[in-house]
Design a protein around this motif. Sequence first.
Motif, PDB file in Angstrom:
ATOM      1  N   ALA A 220       0.857  -1.540   0.109  1.00  0.00           N
ATOM      2  CA  ALA A 220       0.090   0.070   0.009  1.00  0.00           C
ATOM      3  C   ALA A 220       0.732   1.349  -0.157  1.00  0.00           C
ATOM      4  N   ILE A 221       1.926   1.190   0.794  1.00  0.00           N
ATOM      5  CA  ILE A 221       2.933   2.252   0.890  1.00  0.00           C
ATOM      6  C   ILE A 221       3.515   2.448  -0.482  1.00  0.00           C
ATOM      7  N   SER A 222       4.187   1.265  -0.906  1.00  0.00           N
ATOM      8  CA  SER A 222       4.613   1.552  -2.286  1.00  0.00           C
ATOM      9  C   SER A 222       3.752   2.164  -3.372  1.00  0.00           C
ATOM     10  N   ALA A 223       2.330   1.841  -3.319  1.00  0.00           N
ATOM     11  CA  ALA A 223       1.489   2.342  -4.174  1.00  0.00           C
ATOM     12  C   ALA A 223       1.192   3.662  -4.123  1.00  0.00           C
ATOM     13  N   VAL A 224       1.257   4.277  -2.761  1.00  0.00           N
ATOM     14  CA  VAL A 224       0.816   5.624  -2.479  1.00  0.00           C
ATOM     15  C   VAL A 224       2.148   6.482  -2.994  1.00  0.00           C
TER      16      VAL A 224
END
Lengths: 449, 437
Positions: B91-95
Amino acid sequence: MADIFSVLPDYSSDDYDLLNTFSECNLLAADLASLSSSVDALARRTRRSQVELRSFFNSYEEELKKGAIENGPVGISTCMNLLQRSHEKPVLRFFSTGDSRLDMSLFGGKGIATGCITEIVGESSVGKSTFLTQLCVSVQLSPENGGLNGDAIYISTESGLSTHRLNMLISSFRARFLDDRERLSADRVHYVGCRDLEEQDHILQFQLPAFARTRNIGLIVLDSIASHYRAEHFGSGPSAMYVRGNELLKTASVLRRLAKECKCAVVVANQVTDLFRLEELVQGAVSSASVMTLTQQSQMSQATEKYLRAPSDMPASSLQQSESIDFSRSFEEEEAELLASMNEEEQEADFDVLEMDLQSRFYTGWNWLSDASSEADYVPGSQGKTSAMGHVWSLCVSQRIVFKRETIEMDYDLGRGKRTIGVVFSPYFESGKMVEFEIDNEGVREVPQ
Amino acid sequence: MSTLGISSDSLTTESNFPVPSSRSSPDSKIHKLPKQSLSSYLKSLDSAFSKISSRVGAIDTIMRGGLARGKVTEISGPPGSGKTSFGIQFAISAVLEQKQVLWIDTASCVPLSRLLAGLPSSFSRNPEALDSYVKHLQISSLAKLLILFMRPPAYLKDFDVIIIDDITTLLSSGFAYFVAKPSTKSVSAADRTQRAEDHTTKRSRAATELVNALSRLAAQYDVAVLLLGKMVSRIFAGQRARLVSVLGEEGDATSPVTTSIWTRLYLFRNDVLFDNPASHIHSKPSLQRRQTAKRGVPHACAIKCAGVNYENASLSVFRIVNTGIADTDEWFDEFIVREPSNETVIHESREASHQFTEIFGSFNDSERSDSFVSAKQQLSEGSQDEIGDVTQHSPDQIASEAETIIPTNYTNKTEISDSEEEDIGDWSDIDISELLS
């Protein structure tokens, strides 16, 4: 549809006859959802017209979509109400355990989480009930002091809530948090005892939700989940395990719904059971297979022999084979053994890392492998402990906290040593750290290092 | 040329193919998937653009780039193995790549503070910014989850990543109300198996519908779907209980994993025995190789990647951290640095630990298992030479869980000894729990 009202509490239909037909065909709410694309197959099975079924499905889908799906996804900060837009309680809150040092060591400074099921597992008289009582008091504190300003519900299946202990804790907390003196009260702890599973189910499914709507509930405690399941006889053999597992899953889903609806914490106490030797495990499986056909039985006995002959991966069996039990085996010796066995290639042939008994040591709270060489969890005849209710229950909880107590040999008796507490798994906090705690009139507190 | 999205270098090979033009009628456009030439499709499969990286080298390697867009990825494991941490990491990577994330909760609420901890502090100060990238849905029953994806509302197509944490809770309890019909006759074996079958059949049917609907959604709207699932236990005939994914296994006829899941990761914990390079300082030959076991190290094993099942699964260790997951060479460094040693040792060990990730990083499908086995073999070969005085211990030992992950270059680093003469100290004095914290 037996479970329609647990999935859609406000569902009303003109055609209860159709719902009856579904029940007779053993179709649950989720079955109907998964069959919604194959209406003709369903029509044949239920012997109803496709027109009828399609109109049912239209209204059914509409009903299912009401609420979260229809409203659409919300910004994630609403989980904790970071923007403080709404006056409603956010889904995820934390409240202190009552000891700030303990909060800091194990719970990231936050405490027990709401909106999910937290399990506390430990042997008897290790301090679980005291800890739960303390939580009932600390949840009443104001948010500034780490609480939720909520009431607590204590459901007891065993010996009940000790009012003496509760009053002691309340007076101790009142002395510590002077501005909350008025807030803390034994009246805000609501107690209900249940004597068997049926009563427990009824309380959790019907009485509790109705009661919770009238008050601001911060915490629901169930002490303990294991006692009724152990007391009641479900039968024997694999089908009994299956029935018990089903009951556990139902209870868990009811508890989860409560946690989400009331936006409160649900803390469940669990007991501990011994893990038995490999041979005994297999023998038990063989003896319960009373209705297996001959070929299956011969297959099983072949497999049994293979397991009994193969080098056991249980360290305690080597302990039991040796004459004297040497607790002072140093780390190096253990590692040297590890190394020696690495040289034997056939060891690896039967090794299956995903075997439940091997993996369970990482999530039950007792790592019987590493603990077996220390005095901490050694009980003659067993290979260590594990949380009760099995793997099915381990899947139902979101967090697990373990309470342990050392047993130290003192002359002719096994004495009681220090108590430790740690998080076994949690989506919010780091696991693996055990801290020492003590219990006194002030409650459960971490021992300062 | 008429087809969309062709890069100029692929034109030469495609110019002879009769490519249908995009002059199709407006009505049929709705029903067709976007057209793309085969070679550019194959190229895009492996390109970084179509993957959400995990930002952890070893994990990206075993997943061939990370979360694949347009596909369904499954990560399953027992409780505490790191599934939610993986979800947070992606999720962090995507953000960070400015993608839209939908997090669907079923049991516990998403650990928001861990998400914020991994993002730049501007998100913590301004939660609205986070809201614009990450959305949240709470689904409490299996029927609702099925309807959500079988009749997907329009807003689902706006997301780049959909994470479901977790699917097991709903799949297990969705049929808990299934009461076996009481039979008036005595219960025969056939009857009992009939009832048990029904429950399993229901669950596999629901799982199949769900996963198929998800993979349709993923393909249509180019969404990366990540399913986190707790492993359930299954007793195989005559054997003990084993943990398997709730969606089933490769061999199951009724399981959707064969057709609809692109990448599958199994997470588990295991003990790792590794070599302490600082021990080379010891002059005594018998104590030269000092092993230390790190208990309960999280492992990730890709049993299927990019649609291909692995015969010899590709394995990697990782660390669970507050912001998700992290690489193990950090962990190696941390372990070494805690030792009272001179800088040479630290420097050498850092180099060695990079080679460690190199070994894992250099795995290709064919070479992967070979390199892994050779590392193991090297240990067993080497150890027989050096630890000659290990007394015979009984064969039933702890070791069957302990794997050895030895960077092969460690064994060659004899020049560490340098000027370091002092004894590092007895390994047993060290509190391993301290190291693990």
